[in-house]
Scaffold this active site. Structure first.
Site, PDB file in Angstrom:
ATOM      1  N   CYS B  35     -39.147 -29.030  23.409  1.00 53.95           N
ATOM      2  CA  CYS B  35     -38.004 -29.478  22.602  1.00 53.95           C
ATOM      3  C   CYS B  35     -38.150 -29.050  21.143  1.00 53.95           C
ATOM      4  CB  CYS B  35     -37.857 -31.000  22.677  1.00 53.95           C
ATOM      5  SG  CYS B  35     -37.552 -31.590  24.352  1.00 53.95           S
ATOM      6  N   ASP B  81     -19.541 -30.170  16.415  1.00 51.89           N
ATOM      7  CA  ASP B  81     -19.303 -29.311  17.575  1.00 51.89           C
ATOM      8  C   ASP B  81     -19.554 -27.844  17.222  1.00 51.89           C
ATOM      9  OD1 ASP B  81     -18.430 -28.718  20.230  1.00 51.89           O
ATOM     10  OD2 ASP B  81     -16.521 -28.055  19.386  1.00 51.89           O
TER      11      ASP B  81
END
Lengths: 137, 137, 137, 137, 137, 137
Positions: B35, B81
């Site tokens: 990650c 976004d």
């Protein structure tokens, strides 16, 4: 400090029958219908494991969900996946494996294994149309 | 008067890496594994925004969910976004973008913007297998 | 002998930007909009791998889906999950990582690796609202 | 006249083990691993039944999907739901209940029962991560 | 050059009744049952629009799915969403709005509007348990 | 004794318009927009019914979910499925059928019908992107 709840979903596929060994076969059939089929049926179960706590300032995590996954895989999923819930799962021994009894038994295994993380909630889906929830009380 | 909770789901797709800038690269790699990949990875996030309150006698709504959607789109989704959560999102500036830190930061933006409606809960799905919840405490 | 198609779904999370290095930055921005963001965005991809063939009389399988999963995990998922599709994935090197280009490149890796099983179809979901399909022609 | 395909999804929950009675226990264990567990496991299966044909000018239907549902419920689901696929299902008798063998056997039951409607495709989901398809050839 | 199929999902919510105006009320009731309710019922429809073709060497796209979405939104969704399919939708005028008739009528609108892109398939979900597919033949 | 919550999901498809009969047409249009369309629209609703209580020592159930399903089917679903929520549902008579008003009205029907089982929560999905929750207070 904010309290956040983090959740990991895990899956297992198992056979079972809903059956109370303290009752007669007739009583079991009357009470549980087709779920009591003596030759078993089965489900794709989904278990959601939720842990609550403060966010750790170093990691930014409440708890490492990879660690949660590993513990639950080892303590619950590996003992349960592709198994018979009435016959083969030590922590369900002697229990009638309704979703209610399964979730309380899983709490008994998972809650101490996750410490010091605090188990907040378990949710167990038996089918896409029914699930049970338990918060340890 | 009955208290009802109403929820709107919204989506955003973003890149991030789990990384604490106060730690060394070695510490970050040890703590966060894949990650922490320095070249980023990403997710299709789903955000659930829940507002609680009495039902308005004229509208039959607790709150107009179209208004909730517009506010959250403008305050959170449009800024997030198709963005990089470590580099480009003002309300996440300086934060390690774990789901826990993201949800608390989003609460800080959404809660005042929705007033006088009362934000009850945020739920943020990072993948279909993990999500976090925050109720502002 | 009946011909059956069997499918396995697998997941990976990755960062990318839609970007054609042969074009100018202005042309890329005009063509790809927010998908061209230079700081990346990302997705939870779902890949469906379908193999067709006769049912083996001994195993009752067209192909062992566990073997399919292992091969695709090793050849595609491990190289792609938590990676940057523009920078880090050997079989995508030099490609503009649209879903169309990704699926054709994945076919080039998976089809020979699965032999003698016959790869019938790949389906790649970029979001829950769009996906691409390729049958090798 | 346009040809349209109409599909109905149905569910059943069943126990099974992947087991070829012509092989030894050791061979079965080697070939099928945990899916061969002698005490069974189980799944929430989803079956998609697809019928193709011209749209009837009076009804606007290719076929009444309520009639499709009733036939498949009677011929397949009632005989299979909450059952053991190795022991209790007449149309699977003697078969190793892999998804491939189940779907071909179901075709043999459903295809004649739906006539004159034309069965176009069956799709059987064993879990949310794997499914099989058969078109009768 | 590889041929890839790309798909975009879109949603609309509408009221309808299954009703053939050429039949009597009694005939309609007998044929369509509760779906014929004169006071209407409704659905959350999901439409999947699939376009096939070669991958464009410059864009890496078969077709810009944003353009597909905009065209289908304008030509179909805006005229249909939150509407009555029997009364208010020009391209369904005079039709019995079964899913079969809706999908063929939508093809007639979408196919020319998308040109030169080649519409390959429409799939229309009426509920999560039934859907229809049409490929223009 | 542990307290567990068990949930059953049920579906109904219905037409409605969001409309307050005490307001003028202009006021309704201004307040509710396309949801006020006089020719109706509709949804595939999903209702989740949650009951809490101790696990019964004989059955292993909090409550027989088959009994819950039968009661809710009879008291709510059969009266609502394929109906017009503004015109045809006795327990919604005179109400503006927003999700908030529907869920409170359903509570009024379901809560007494389930006794002595204790209804803990209703959750009503109007679309996959919005839902309401009510706990009876």
């Amino acid at each position: 400090m904010p309290i956040v709840t983090v959740t990991r979903r895990l899956r297992f596929n198992a056979a079972h029958r809903v059956h109370n060994p303290a009752l007669s076969d007739e009583q079991n059939a009357a009470l549980f219908g087709k779920c009591n089929n003596k030759n078993w049926h089965g489900h794709n179960y989904v278990l959601e494991v939720s842990v609550s706590g403060e966010i750790d300032a170093v990691s930014g995590y409440v708890v490492d969900l990879g660690r949660v996954r590993d513990i639950v895989e080892r303590e619950v999923i590996e003992k349960t996946d592709h198994r018979n819930l009435n016959m083969e799962v030590d922590y369900l021994s002697g229990l009638n494996p309704t979703s209610e009894n399964i979730i309380v038994a899983m709490w008994g295994v998972i809650e101490p294994a996750l410490k010091p993380a605090r188990l907040q909630r378990l949710r167990l889906w038996e089918t896409e149309n029914n699930y049970v929830e338990y918060e340890g009380e």
